[in-house]
Design a protein around this motif. Structure first.
Motif, PDB file in Angstrom:
ATOM      1  N   ILE A 165       0.834  -1.199   0.000  1.00 27.09           N
ATOM      2  CA  ILE A 165       0.000   0.000   0.000  1.00 27.09           C
ATOM      3  C   ILE A 165       0.872   1.255   0.000  1.00 27.09           C
ATOM      4  CG2 ILE A 165      -0.230   0.198   2.514  1.00 27.09           C
ATOM      5  CD1 ILE A 165      -3.005   0.869  -0.038  1.00 27.09           C
ATOM      6  N   THR A 166       2.051   1.166   0.663  1.00 29.14           N
ATOM      7  CA  THR A 166       2.986   2.297   0.663  1.00 29.14           C
ATOM      8  C   THR A 166       3.531   2.550  -0.743  1.00 29.14           C
ATOM      9  OG1 THR A 166       3.616   1.795   2.947  1.00 29.14           O
ATOM     10  CG2 THR A 166       5.095   3.211   1.689  1.00 29.14           C
ATOM     11  N   THR A 197     -12.070   1.349  12.354  1.00 25.19           N
ATOM     12  CA  THR A 197     -12.828   0.098  12.255  1.00 25.19           C
ATOM     13  C   THR A 197     -12.508  -0.702  11.004  1.00 25.19           C
ATOM     14  OG1 THR A 197     -14.622   1.351  11.210  1.00 25.19           O
ATOM     15  CG2 THR A 197     -14.740   1.033  13.619  1.00 25.19           C
ATOM     16  N   THR A 198     -12.005  -0.028   9.940  1.00 24.06           N
ATOM     17  CA  THR A 198     -11.740  -0.726   8.684  1.00 24.06           C
ATOM     18  C   THR A 198     -10.262  -0.642   8.325  1.00 24.06           C
ATOM     19  OG1 THR A 198     -12.148   1.218   7.313  1.00 24.06           O
ATOM     20  CG2 THR A 198     -14.055  -0.148   7.870  1.00 24.06           C
ATOM     21  N   LEU A 199      -9.830  -1.571   7.490  1.00 23.76           N
ATOM     22  CA  LEU A 199      -8.437  -1.615   7.032  1.00 23.76           C
ATOM     23  C   LEU A 199      -8.116  -0.394   6.166  1.00 23.76           C
ATOM     24  CD1 LEU A 199      -5.892  -3.428   7.011  1.00 23.76           C
ATOM     25  CD2 LEU A 199      -6.756  -4.453   4.898  1.00 23.76           C
ATOM     26  N   GLU A 200      -9.041  -0.027   5.301  1.00 24.45           N
ATOM     27  CA  GLU A 200      -8.833   1.136   4.427  1.00 24.45           C
ATOM     28  C   GLU A 200      -8.663   2.404   5.248  1.00 24.45           C
ATOM     29  OE1 GLU A 200     -11.354   3.702   1.124  1.00 24.45           O
ATOM     30  OE2 GLU A 200     -11.795   1.551   1.366  1.00 24.45           O
ATOM     31  N   GLU A 201      -9.490   2.591   6.259  1.00 22.76           N
ATOM     32  CA  GLU A 201      -9.402   3.775   7.106  1.00 22.76           C
ATOM     33  C   GLU A 201      -8.073   3.825   7.847  1.00 22.76           C
ATOM     34  OE1 GLU A 201     -11.045   7.341   8.746  1.00 22.76           O
ATOM     35  OE2 GLU A 201     -11.702   6.049   7.093  1.00 22.76           O
ATOM     36  N   TYR A 202      -7.571   2.664   8.280  1.00 26.47           N
ATOM     37  CA  TYR A 202      -6.321   2.605   9.032  1.00 26.47           C
ATOM     38  C   TYR A 202      -5.143   3.127   8.200  1.00 26.47           C
ATOM     39  CZ  TYR A 202      -2.258   0.681  11.411  1.00 26.47           C
ATOM     40  OH  TYR A 202      -1.038   0.539  12.030  1.00 26.47           O
ATOM     41  N   TYR A 203      -5.003   2.616   6.965  1.00 26.07           N
ATOM     42  CA  TYR A 203      -3.869   3.029   6.142  1.00 26.07           C
ATOM     43  C   TYR A 203      -4.034   4.446   5.598  1.00 26.07           C
ATOM     44  CZ  TYR A 203      -1.985  -1.658   6.366  1.00 26.07           C
ATOM     45  OH  TYR A 203      -1.449  -2.842   6.823  1.00 26.07           O
ATOM     46  N   LYS A 204      -5.268   4.895   5.458  1.00 24.68           N
ATOM     47  CA  LYS A 204      -5.492   6.276   5.041  1.00 24.68           C
ATOM     48  C   LYS A 204      -5.009   7.247   6.122  1.00 24.68           C
ATOM     49  CE  LYS A 204      -9.462   8.132   5.530  1.00 24.68           C
ATOM     50  NZ  LYS A 204     -10.901   8.392   5.444  1.00 24.68           N
ATOM     51  N   VAL A 205      -5.306   6.922   7.384  1.00 21.53           N
ATOM     52  CA  VAL A 205      -4.965   7.818   8.488  1.00 21.53           C
ATOM     53  C   VAL A 205      -3.499   7.713   8.871  1.00 21.53           C
ATOM     54  CG1 VAL A 205      -5.448   8.355  10.918  1.00 21.53           C
ATOM     55  CG2 VAL A 205      -7.325   7.827   9.359  1.00 21.53           C
TER      56      VAL A 205
END
Length: 573
Positions: A319-320, A406-414
C-alpha cells in the motif's frame, strides 16, 4: 558576480583583468583617495589588481628581473609590490615611465609577444635550423599520441592496464598493458606510417608515451576549462552549483558547476572535481548513525535476506508503494523540469505551485482518491497471494500507530496516506516556494501593461537596485524605472510578447537597456537544483573503478572534462 582572471598570463596579454565601467574602486586613507580609471588610458602599461587594491606595471612585473639599473637595488612599488599611495600617483607613474629598466621591459615584452604570436622565431631556433626541423618532427610525432589520448577520454576508456610501464614495442605483450598502448599499436599496424616509424626508432627519453600521458590529459582539461571560464567571463553574471559524493576510493569529491547566460540561452556546465579533505561537518551524522547501528542485533546475510523478503510480502509495504507511485506521478513533470539545465526560476515556481494545488486537491478529496489507491493494492495482493490484514493493536502501543479505526482502508489512510501527503506538500513548499518572495520582487521586470499597485512596483524596483547596486550600471531607481518602461514599450512592437527569461533576454538590447538586461541576467542565473553536479557523479563512477581507484586529481579532472564536454575542441584544426 565575476570570475577574475589572474593579473598576468604567460601566453596572452589580453588575459590581464581590466575593471569594467561599472566597477567601483575602493577608497583608502584619511582622504578617501582611490585609483582613477583614466590612469589606465594615460599610462597603457598600468594594471590594477583588485585583490591587492594597488597598481602594477604589467611589463616590469614579467620582464624587469630582480634588480634595477642603479646599484641593482631590489624593485619595490609597481614591480614587486602594489603601488597604493594615490596622492603621489601621477609623479610616481611619470618617473617610472622614464626608467631604463621599464623601457627595456617594454622591448622584451614586444619581442616575447611576436614569438608567442608566431610572427618571429626564437633566437636559438633562428641560429640553428636543425633545432627547428627537430621541433617540427617532434610535434608531428605527438599528434597521433594526443589524438589517441583524447579518443580514450571522450569514450571514457581507461588508459592504463595491468602492466603499462617500461619499454614500448609493437609486439603484442603477454599481459594487458592498457587501452592507450593497445590503440597506439593498432594504429601503427593499420597504416599510420609516421607513428610506426616513431615507435620503432624513438630514444628512451623521447617516446612521448609515459609519463607524458598524464600531462597531456591535464593540459586537455585546462584547455576545456579555460574555454568555459571565458564564456562565463563574457556573461559577467553566474552562479555556482555544488554537490558532494564519494568516489570508489573513499575520497569525498565536490562537483563544481556554473550556471550562466550565453549565446541566447541558459547554460549549466561542469567545471571540475575538488577533493574534500575536511569532513568534520559529517561527524554528527556519522556518530548518530553509529549509535543506531550499535543497537542492532547481529544477523547473518541469510537472515537479513529473509527479513527483506518478509517485508516485501507485506500488505503495508504494497500500500505504501501504491501511495508513493500516485504522489510521484503528480511531481514527475516538476522533477523532469528540475533536471533540465535551461529552466528559469519563474517556470519552476509556477510548476511547483501547480503540483502543490493538485496535491492539496487530492488531500481535500482524500476519501475518494485513497479508495482508488487501496483497491489497486488489494487487486495486486490478491493476485500475488499476499495476506491482507489489519496490523495487531494493543491498549498501549508506542512502536506503531494505534489509531482507533474500524476498517483496514481507514487505518492506512490515516496512518500512511494523509501524513505522507502533508509531508510531501510541506517539503516542496520549503524547498521551492521559499524563493517566491525573491521572485515576487523580480516580477516587476516582466512586461505587464498595467501594474496593480504603483507603490509596490516602485518599492520592488528600489529593493532590486539597492540589493544589486554593485552589479548595475546605475544606482538610481528612477532611472531604472524609466528604462524599464521604455523597454516594455519596445516589446509592444513584437508580434508575440516573450514568455520566458531566455526570450526576454534575447529581446533586450544590452546597450539600450543596460540595467534591465543585467537584472534579467541575474534572475536567469539564479540556481534551483544541483542536477548538473549530480550528473557528473555518473562520470566519476565510470572513471574511478575498482581497477583504477588511485588517480591524481589533475588526471581525474582532465578525463572528466574530456568525457563531459565532448563538443569542445581541444586540438585546433
Amino acid at each position: 558576480m565575476r570570475i577574475s582572471s589572474p593579473l598576468f598570463s604567460a601566453d596572452k596579454e589580453n588575459d590581464i583583468w581590466v575593471p569594467d565601467d561599472s566597477y567601483v574602486f575602493p577608497s583608502s586613507g584619511k582622504r578617501n583617495l582611490k585609483f582613477q580609471r583614466c590612469w589606465l588610458k594615460r599610462w597603457n602599461w598600468l594594471a590594477y589588481s583588485e585583490k591587492d587594491d594597488g597598481a602594477y606595471c604589467k611589463y616590469c612585473v614579467l620582464f624587469a628581473g630582480e634588480g634595477g639599473d642603479v646599484g641593482k637595488q631590489t624593485f619595490g612599488n609597481l614591480v614587486k609590490k602594489p603601488f597604493k599611495n594615490w596622492k603621489d600617483a601621477i609623479e610616481v607613474f611619470n618617473n617610472h615611465r622614464n626608467c631604463e629598466y621599464h623601457k627595456t621591459s617594454i622591448l622584451k615584452e614586444t619581442c616575447a609577444k611576436q614569438i608567442l604570436e608566431k610572427k618571429v622565431e626564437p633566437i636559438d631556433i633562428q641560429i640553428d635550423s636543425g633545432i627547428k626541423r627537430k621541433i617540427i618532427e617532434n610535434r608531428k610525432n605527438l599528434i597521433p599520441i594526443i589524438e589517441t589520448i583524447i579518443f580514450c577520454g571522450r569514450q571514457n576508456l581507461s588508459l592504463r592496464g595491468h602492466r603499462d610501464s617500461g619499454f614500448f614495442n609493437l609486439t603484442e605483450p603477454n599481459e594487458n598493458d592498457g587501452n592507450f598502448r593497445s590503440l597506439l599499436r593498432f594504429r601503427a599496424k593499420s597504416g599510420d606510417v609516421a607513428l610506426k616509424t616513431h615507435l620503432e626508432t624513438f630514444s628512451k627519453n623521447a617516446s612521448y608515451i609515459s609519463p607524458i600521458a598524464s600531462e597531456i590529459i591535464s593540459t586537455c582539461g585546462d584547455i576545456i576549462l579555460k574555454k568555459i571560464v571565458n564564456k562565463i567571463n563574457e556573461a559577467k553574471c553566474f552562479s555556482i552549483l555544488l554537490d558532494e559524493t564519494s568516489d570508489i576510493s573513499g575520497i569525498e569529491q565536490f562537483s563544481l558547476c556554473a550556471r550562466y547566460f550565453n549565446n541566447g540561452q541558459i547554460n549549466e556546465d561542469f567545471l571540475l572535481f575538488v577533493p574534500v579533505t575536511d569532513v568534520t561537518e559529517l561527524q554528527d551524522a556519522v556518530i548518530d548513525a553509529l549509535e543506531k547501528i550499535s543497537s542492532w542485533p547481529d544477523k547473518n546475510t541469510s537472515s537479513s535476506a529473509n527479513q527483506l523478503h518478509f517485508v516485501i510480502n507485506n500488505f503495508e509495504f504494497q500500500i505504501t508503494i501504491q501511495i508513493i507511485s500516485t504522489v510521484f506521478a503528480v511531481s514527475l513533470p516538476l522533477s523532469k523540469l528540475l533536471q533540465t539545465p535551461g529552466f528559469d526560476l519563474s517556470h519552476v515556481i509556477n510548476m511547483a505551485d501547480n503540483s502543490i494545488n493538485v496535491l492539496k486537491e487530492m488531500r481535500k478529496n482524500v476519501e475518494k482518491d485513497f479508495k482508488l489507491i487501496f483497491e489497486r493494492a488489494e487487486i495486486f495482493c490478491k493476485n500475488s497471494n499476499i495476506n491482507i490484514s489489519l496490523p495487531r493493536r494493543v491498549g498501549k502501543q508506542v512502536h506503531r500507530d494505534n489509531t482507533p479505526v474500524t476498517t483496514l482502508e481507514e487505518y492506512y489512510k490515516v496512518t500512511i496516506f494523509i501524513p505522507y501527503l502533508d509531508t510531501f506538500i510541506t517539503m516542496i513548499s520549503d524547498r521551492l516556494l521559499k524563493h517566491k518572495s525573491l521572485l515576487k520582487s523580480f516580477n516587476c521586470l516582466f512586461p505587464i501593461k498595467e501594474k496593480d499597485n504603483s507603490d509596490t512596483f516602485e518599492n520592488d524596483i528600489t529593493g532590486l537596485v539597492k540589493k544589486y547596486s554593485q552589479l548595475l550600471p546605475s544606482f538610481s531607481p528612477l532611472l531604472v524605472i524609466a528604462e524599464l518602461k521604455l523597454w516594455w514599450t519596445s516589446l509592444q512592437n513584437l508580434s508575440k510578447i516573450p514568455s520566458n527569461l531566455s526570450e526576454l533576454l534575447n529581446n533586450c538590447n544590452e546597450n539600450d537597456y543596460p540595467n534591465v538586461y543585467k537584472l534579467l541576467k541575474i534572475v536567469a542565473t539564479l540556481p534551483i537544483t544541483t542536477a548538473t553536479a549530480e550528473r557528473s557523479f555518473s562520470t566519476i563512477r565510470r572513471l574511478k573503478t575498482y581497477l583504477r581507484n588511485t588517480m591524481a586529481e589533475n588526471r581525474l579532472n582532465g578525463l572528466a572534462q574530456l568525457n563531459i564536454h565532448r563538443t569542445i575542441e581541444v586540438i585546433q584544426k
